[in-house]
Design a protein around this motif. Sequence first.
Motif, short mmCIF file in Angstrom:
data_model
loop_
_atom_site.label_atom_id
_atom_site.label_comp_id
_atom_site.label_asym_id
_atom_site.label_seq_id
_atom_site.Cartn_x
_atom_site.Cartn_y
_atom_site.Cartn_z
N PHE A 94 0.77 -1.24 -0.14
CA PHE A 94 -0.01 -0.06 0.00
C PHE A 94 0.79 1.35 0.05
O PHE A 94 1.95 1.08 0.67
CB PHE A 94 -0.88 0.10 1.23
CG PHE A 94 -1.93 -1.02 1.25
CD1 PHE A 94 -3.17 -0.80 0.54
CD2 PHE A 94 -1.62 -2.39 1.67
CE1 PHE A 94 -4.17 -1.77 0.27
CE2 PHE A 94 -2.78 -3.35 1.59
CZ PHE A 94 -3.85 -2.98 0.99
N LYS A 95 0.66 2.04 -0.92
CA LYS A 95 1.26 3.64 -1.08
C LYS A 95 0.38 4.77 -1.15
O LYS A 95 -0.78 4.74 -1.44
CB LYS A 95 2.24 3.46 -2.19
CG LYS A 95 3.26 2.45 -2.19
CD LYS A 95 4.04 2.67 -3.52
CE LYS A 95 5.36 2.08 -3.10
NZ LYS A 95 6.70 2.93 -3.26
N PHE A 96 0.66 5.77 -0.68
CA PHE A 96 -0.26 6.99 -0.78
C PHE A 96 -0.21 7.74 -1.94
O PHE A 96 0.89 7.62 -2.80
CB PHE A 96 0.51 8.18 0.39
CG PHE A 96 -0.09 9.34 0.01
CD1 PHE A 96 -1.48 9.75 0.24
CD2 PHE A 96 0.62 10.18 -0.38
CE1 PHE A 96 -1.74 10.96 -0.07
CE2 PHE A 96 0.36 11.65 -0.45
CZ PHE A 96 -1.05 11.87 -0.59
N ASP A 97 -1.14 7.82 -2.60
CA ASP A 97 -1.42 8.10 -3.85
C ASP A 97 -1.25 9.81 -4.04
O ASP A 97 -2.22 10.63 -3.30
CB ASP A 97 -2.89 7.82 -4.77
CG ASP A 97 -2.98 8.48 -6.04
OD1 ASP A 97 -2.02 9.18 -6.41
OD2 ASP A 97 -3.85 8.16 -6.42
N ASN A 98 -0.25 10.64 -4.17
CA ASN A 98 0.01 11.68 -4.11
C ASN A 98 -0.36 12.52 -5.64
O ASN A 98 -0.02 13.79 -5.69
CB ASN A 98 1.37 12.23 -3.96
CG ASN A 98 2.42 11.74 -4.75
OD1 ASN A 98 2.12 11.02 -5.56
ND2 ASN A 98 3.70 11.91 -4.42
N SER A 99 -1.14 11.92 -6.28
CA SER A 99 -1.32 12.48 -7.74
C SER A 99 -2.20 13.70 -7.72
O SER A 99 -2.21 14.70 -8.40
CB SER A 99 -1.94 11.47 -8.54
OG SER A 99 -3.08 11.11 -8.15
N LEU A 100 -3.20 13.71 -6.63
CA LEU A 100 -4.19 14.87 -6.22
C LEU A 100 -3.11 15.96 -5.76
O LEU A 100 -3.49 17.15 -6.38
CB LEU A 100 -5.11 14.48 -5.48
CG LEU A 100 -6.21 15.75 -5.21
CD1 LEU A 100 -6.82 15.90 -6.56
CD2 LEU A 100 -7.26 15.20 -4.24
N ASP A 101 -2.29 15.82 -5.13
CA ASP A 101 -1.44 16.89 -4.52
C ASP A 101 -0.62 17.52 -5.71
O ASP A 101 -0.59 18.80 -5.73
CB ASP A 101 -0.57 16.33 -3.67
CG ASP A 101 -1.17 15.98 -2.30
OD1 ASP A 101 -2.20 16.64 -2.06
OD2 ASP A 101 -0.72 15.46 -1.54
N TYR A 102 -0.13 16.54 -6.59
CA TYR A 102 0.59 16.97 -7.66
C TYR A 102 -0.16 17.98 -8.64
O TYR A 102 0.13 18.89 -9.27
CB TYR A 102 1.23 15.69 -8.29
CG TYR A 102 2.09 16.09 -9.64
CD1 TYR A 102 3.50 16.45 -9.43
CD2 TYR A 102 1.93 15.73 -10.82
CE1 TYR A 102 4.18 16.59 -10.57
CE2 TYR A 102 2.60 16.13 -11.83
CZ TYR A 102 3.69 16.16 -11.71
OH TYR A 102 4.67 16.68 -12.82
N ALA A 103 -1.44 17.59 -8.92
CA ALA A 103 -2.30 18.39 -10.02
C ALA A 103 -2.43 19.58 -9.33
O ALA A 103 -2.46 20.56 -9.88
CB ALA A 103 -3.48 17.37 -10.12
#
Length: 124
Positions: A94-103
């Motif tokens: 399991f990993k944190f999805d930081n794509s929203l922060d990046y966007a």
Amino acid sequence: MKKTSKRQYQVGEVLKRTLSNMFREGLFEEKISDLFSITEVSPSPGYQTAWVFVSAMDPSKNEEIVKKLNEISGEIRFMLAKKIDMRSTPALIFKFDNSLDYANRIEEILNSPDVKKDLEKSDN
């Protein structure tokens, strides 16, 4: 970077849907009660491992949720094996999805006064 095959994508979607249903049914509610969503599941080419990207509804709990999920990943894998039809069930990381922060960061940059000024210059 190696491109994801169509089969890997399909397996990832089945794993994502099944895991989401398991958490929605409350199978692990006594061990993890925080709200989160599974944003993506990316299996390795040989399907021995699958990276499960999650995003917490409360961003301050992202690290805590990922830690809890990784602690019970063996139990989750065991339950997952009962629900899917695969030769072997992949180990779950399991990993944190930081794509929203990046966007959001990209949007901030694009909306900054310096960038807006440069865009106005290029329009003329």
